[in-house]
Design an enzyme around this catalytic site. Sequence first.
Site, PDB file in Angstrom:
ATOM      1  N   CYS A 264     -34.077  85.929 -62.666  1.00  0.00           N
ATOM      2  CA  CYS A 264     -34.040  87.265 -63.313  1.00  0.00           C
ATOM      3  C   CYS A 264     -33.841  88.364 -62.275  1.00  0.00           C
ATOM      4  O   CYS A 264     -34.701  88.599 -61.416  1.00  0.00           O
ATOM      5  CB  CYS A 264     -35.339  87.474 -64.094  1.00  0.00           C
ATOM      6  SG  CYS A 264     -35.689  89.174 -64.526  1.00  0.00           S
TER       7      CYS A 264
ATOM      8  N   CYS B  42     -36.418  91.119 -62.295  1.00  0.00           N
ATOM      9  CA  CYS B  42     -37.684  90.684 -61.690  1.00  0.00           C
ATOM     10  C   CYS B  42     -37.668  90.920 -60.186  1.00  0.00           C
ATOM     11  O   CYS B  42     -38.667  91.337 -59.583  1.00  0.00           O
ATOM     12  CB  CYS B  42     -37.922  89.207 -61.978  1.00  0.00           C
ATOM     13  SG  CYS B  42     -38.008  88.821 -63.749  1.00  0.00           S
TER      14      CYS B  42
END
Length: 780
Positions: A692, A695
Amino acid sequence: MFNCMENPSCSFNILVVLFCFSLLSPVIANVDYYEILKVSRSASQKEIRQAFKKLAVSEHPDKKTDDPNAHEKFLKITRAYEVLKDDKLRKKFDTYGEDGLKEDFHGGHHYESWSFYQDEFGIYDDDPEIITLSLSDFEQSVEGTEDIWFINYYSPHCSHCHHLAPVWREVARQLDGVLRIGAVNCQDDWNLCRMQGIRSYPTLMLYPVRERYKGERSTEALIKYALANVQANVFTLYPSNFKSETTERNLPWLINYCSGDGDCLSSNTELKVATMLESLVNVGTVNCDRHSSLCSKMGASDGVYFYKLGEVEKDKGMAISSLVAQEVAHEVLLQLPDVTLLNEEQLQNIRHENEENTAWVVHFFDKDEVNLELRKIPSLLEDENIHVGRVDCRILQNECHQLHIFKMPTFVLFKSSGGHEIYYGRTTAHDVAAFAKESVKASLEALGPNDFPHRVVDSQDPWFVDFFAPWCPPCMRLLPEFRKASKSYGKTISFGSVDCTVHQGLCTQYNIRSYPTTIFYNRSTPHHYHGQHRAQDMIDFIEDTLHPSVEQLTPDNFHSKVNQRGQNEIWVVDFFAPWCGPCQQLAPEWRKLSKMFKSNKNVHIADIDCKKHRSLCQQEGVHSYPTMRLYPLSGSSLFESYNGWNRDVQSLHAWVYEFLPSKVVTLRSSSFHSKVINSKQPWIVDFYASWCGHCQIFKPQFEQVAAKLEGIVHAGKVDCEVEFQICQQYGISAYPSVRLFTGSKHYKNGYDIDSQDAEEIIDIVNSRLQKKKSKKHDEF
């Protein structure tokens, strides 16, 4: 990923290519698109569209059936149009020729039928009252002003758009001079339409309120809607207020005397006239059926009369012969004083001595014409202490040539402090006045050959110079931002602009190959600006140049600072070459990265100029640019290379944080319940996935949370790719997800924190813990 490669043959090739580029004519191009469309290199978007339409109608293969090469010829015409209508592609073509388009443009292989170009292409291009807007026009004239615009977003393929066209033309004709009527071809300017949220055609939008019109599409309904948004005043006059209103308001008067059967202006026409004459003339109306005594006293039972300032008396008014708004305004403007015609002595005083210490807007012209629109300018600048004058360049030829004024009309703002700035925009009173108000506050001035090199390049005073061309849309978008930036520095830094269409030799001399090119000369050292065309970005660039946030490494200090760094030090180094395009794009992001770590004394953000220090870069095994390396805490000379695709500051920031000591504990399935759920101490947990991107960008923010809340809460992280059972059990469905676990029996799954901003997360945690503490106190 593109890298600039440096080796002897590559360097030679680069020099050859740079040498071969010309300023205004790309000699490496096989074709000249301007020549194909038969337009000048300074052609506007409207001129390019009109030229293409003319060729599309006359040279279309449907009409050239006897020419076997008609298809190929027309594809060249289509390609030329598709390149020149696009701001970015046009700039690349102007700079590098057709070779500069090879990687970015693959269009021009298809075209429409002859009937499309004849009947549907550029619906409003030939209507003088309707302004066809491109993206650059929109940003300057619509978003950049408070003017009222009524804009029709259409597609030439839309039958409803063609049905509306005659109505829109009539609306434009009736509202000409009242507000601005625009049109956007969403087939040509799809990006502008997407940015404005246009999903169907035709869509009618009113600006600056950004309101979508949803009513009946008749001429009457559209005009009524538009006028409802006009702010001009029409004064209702009657016997008790007539004298006070007409004597106390310090403007001439236009009064509409109206009886039931007489000839007078309608209420809509009154409002139109009042808008067109705003700040110049007061517009009033008298109902002669109700106030016949007042009309008799003024000697008018019906009709429209103009009264000069202080002369609203019987037999003093001049009858207006028309009841059409535009014609009424025209007759009134003829009665207003024209702008002062300046002689040589007056112009010289304004330019050099300025004994009155006053700013002047001067209109330079070379033919006799009555431009009544420009008579509005003095009233629009009345509160700004800016005088207005006119110069006939047929009479003052030498003075006009000295100022390099060759295109008429031209408006120049001469500043009270010295210097001048030239206006590049539409010739309307409101636009010229808006420019003057902005320019008079700014420290920007037009430069020419006489200013180079001694006043600018060789000066010990810093100069920020914008080299541009008026026909270049990105240049026109940059100029107002450049002007804004100049306001921030007052007298400490001088800002200048050079029109390369006028001063072609000067721009060639200083190696200006594309527009805009913006250079900051700091004590004679040139620093090229490569950031966004926003005022704040340019201000940051100046600050970073004057007070560098990035440490510059050399062969003299690289070994001692980097290879012999302390145990707690991290060095992040950008190896770059000044001629490398990707390096130039990285530079502003690298400066932002340095500022992010300014408070962390153990992290050093640095760079090395590999053109200047080539032997050092070769010694370090650097052969492509930019190369970004991180020298970690170990104290050895080992390094980590940045191989990420994104080179924005957030991605770089996340990369550096990977190598910093972490206060965030990695949580496993085996320990999650004992450490977090059953803990008497609160925990804040970041649930993430390794794939991600968000993230990774969020990680530095969470590290800040952990550092600032140390001793208050424990901080942990869970990789949901590895510990998927935990994430599934606690209903984690999006990444990153942040939860606060307080040990509450009622909230064992924790509290969701819907934020990815460190400061906001800290506030939420403190607030939640304070509530829990207060609740316990109340229970006790």
